[in-house]
Enzyme design. Sequence first.
Site, PDB file in Angstrom:
ATOM      1  N   ASP A 150      39.506  33.627  34.362  1.00  0.00           N
ATOM      2  CA  ASP A 150      40.010  33.287  33.180  1.00  0.00           C
ATOM      3  C   ASP A 150      41.168  32.196  33.306  1.00  0.00           C
ATOM      4  O   ASP A 150      41.095  31.114  32.581  1.00  0.00           O
ATOM      5  CB  ASP A 150      40.321  34.362  32.303  1.00  0.00           C
ATOM      6  CG  ASP A 150      38.997  35.200  31.741  1.00  0.00           C
ATOM      7  OD1 ASP A 150      38.160  34.791  31.594  1.00  0.00           O
ATOM      8  OD2 ASP A 150      39.346  36.365  31.844  1.00  0.00           O
ATOM      9  N   HIS A 194      43.485  42.032  38.097  1.00  0.00           N
ATOM     10  CA  HIS A 194      41.908  42.666  37.652  1.00  0.00           C
ATOM     11  C   HIS A 194      41.892  43.953  38.412  1.00  0.00           C
ATOM     12  O   HIS A 194      42.333  44.358  39.422  1.00  0.00           O
ATOM     13  CB  HIS A 194      41.083  41.466  38.511  1.00  0.00           C
ATOM     14  CG  HIS A 194      39.475  41.559  38.022  1.00  0.00           C
ATOM     15  ND1 HIS A 194      38.832  42.583  38.519  1.00  0.00           N
ATOM     16  CD2 HIS A 194      38.879  41.063  37.289  1.00  0.00           C
ATOM     17  CE1 HIS A 194      37.437  42.760  37.927  1.00  0.00           C
ATOM     18  NE2 HIS A 194      37.634  41.410  36.874  1.00  0.00           N
TER      19      HIS A 194
END
Lengths: 372, 372
Positions: free
Chosen positions: B315, B262
């Site tokens: 996710d 990320h």
Amino acid sequence: MALPNKDYSPGLEGVIAAETRISFLDTEREEIVIRGYNLLELIRLASYVEVVGLLLWERLPTPEERAALERSMVESSVPNAIYDILRRLPSTMHAMDRLRTAVSALAGFDPEANSSDAASEIARAPRLIGQIAQIVANLSAIANGQEPQSFVPGRSFAENFLATLVRRSVTPAEVRAFEQSLIAYSEHELPNSTFAARVVASTLADVYGALTSAVASLKGPLHGGANEAVMYMLLEAGTPEGLEQLIRAKLARKERIMGFGHRVYMRRMDPRAQLLKEVLHELIRQRGEGHLYADMCQRGEDIMRAEKGLFPNLDYYAAPVYYLLGIPIELYTPIFFAARTAGLLAHIIEQHRENRLYRPRVLYTGPRGLRL
Amino acid sequence: MALPNKDYSPGLEGVIAAETRISFLDTEREEIVIRGYNLLELIRLASYVEVVGLLLWERLPTPEERAALERSMVESSVPNAIYDILRRLPSTMHAMDRLRTAVSALAGFDPEANSSDAASEIARAPRLIGQIAQIVANLSAIANGQEPQSFVPGRSFAENFLATLVRRSVTPAEVRAFEQSLIAYSEHELPNSTFAARVVASTLADVYGALTSAVASLKGPLHGGANEAVMYMLLEAGTPEGLEQLIRAKLARKERIMGFGHRVYMRRMDPRAQLLKEVLHELIRQRGEGHLYADMCQRGEDIMRAEKGLFPNLDYYAAPVYYLLGIPIELYTPIFFAARTAGLLAHIIEQHRENRLYRPRVLYTGPRGLRL
């Protein structure tokens, strides 16, 4: 992770947000550079199709390439389902919102829609530019219950586009004025809509999503919506004296006057506006009518320069050109988008070629430490 | 005009692009701040509807306000024309592209669509959140030729949303797991989709255009599309050993492994992923089945930490939760968008309240001085 720095420029004013080989507004030399060429020279001497080729291929097309490109643009066809969908939208819906929905829906009819590699994006571009022009040219007709018209093979792209918009045969002088406006709108560095398209494209989202975002952005009154606002203002005013009164009254109420000022052009007139002013005067000379609009525009320009030190932008002079051509006012911003599609595609392809996800940070000024 | 500076950060990494009172990722303290509250506490203790109220109103709703808000969300109805339009899109079209088209089309059925003042935007927000959830919950059914189902008044928003998605009655434990994923997805500072929405909103374009751009962004494989990619990877692998082989083979080919890494969380695990991992384990405990997916996820997590020093993101753990609930995989990213609509609306309203047009500059590296 780079830590957020403390410098914050609202609206990213003055911040470099992309590296590009497509275009550059050189405000020092008063020049809009498009793939190395001066945009004003392109408006004066080139065809719109040549500029499309230049934007997509990084060089001017040969005469044969140009002819093939124009054929792809003119002979592209819009799926009937797109017109069916447009018929199901209320006719009261803003034309840009109808266009946004149609561009989004187009993805469903392209088997390669999810591909974001440069080769397939360049190959698809001419068809997409032709489809979007045809959708724009038919938007008002469909809302009025008329049948959509397809472009006619063998006629130029610019003539097809204008003739479908106004649903009558058009003169070469009219086509040339219209084509020059298309070139003026074709590409302009990193305005909000192009930036929005690159931001969306950077997730490796597809061309249709990036273009849809650009339509959404261009609708905004602070962006493409200005050309329609200018025309409504001119029609409301009716005469040069009326416009002067209207502008002075708006200034007294501290209201924004549409068609003036630009984030990048602050000290001089937008060079594109200067050229569209010439196009307007030439169109009036050819037709022998429409002097009223040139006189009104000049009066507005003079007042705004004297009172606010602001200069007209491209939208200010595109509006009366489109009005004299008989184009429905609600289509001025959709035409801007159709013309800009070529530049947008160049930016989306460039973004996909050398991608870095846009993910900036915030300056948080809200509360901390609250508990449930 | 501020002259462009020479500092260029690709993807605007580390650049502050907005001032906000909505949320902040404090990577130092490992905390996601939402209107002053810790997101993890909201996921553990609050309802999704409370978080919606908090995002829109800057404070938690009272019990009465919460009940009224939930009623507005549940009792909002989707115009039949929207479902008609969805039926005209090919069933092969990506679910996010169908959703993007539907959200764009919704503007036509809101008489206030073009308004961008905060009061009307806050008033419309609960209805919009409810409409978008109902569209998402019916997307796959419509593509399969089934009739859309409306939410049932008197049932909670989260239960309605999940029951419509899976078209069966659902248990309280299932509803709670799903609701916790909605809260986890509800708001997250300035990811690409939220940034895209703010960029578009800054032209004073309407809410529908800004939301449409966020759908377009979220579809991208580098953004929301990751949760579906994770699930396809888990299904392809089939067992923990299979996943280990698959990941090692991808790493050897230098391919990206979806669900890891990320831009902002680089040194630790995304705190939302940690919590969704707990939600997954609790759901498996309640149902007494699905251990395989927890085992696979753990194996993948261990390998990626050891081999690449990368941590799972939200996710990665949302995907198996949705799979065990029986949600069609193509709807994982649309659900992410439906949950995020609340956060997006808060950002759009904030942008419109204190607006500055986004218009950055470029670093031009193309040619100059070419002549026709």
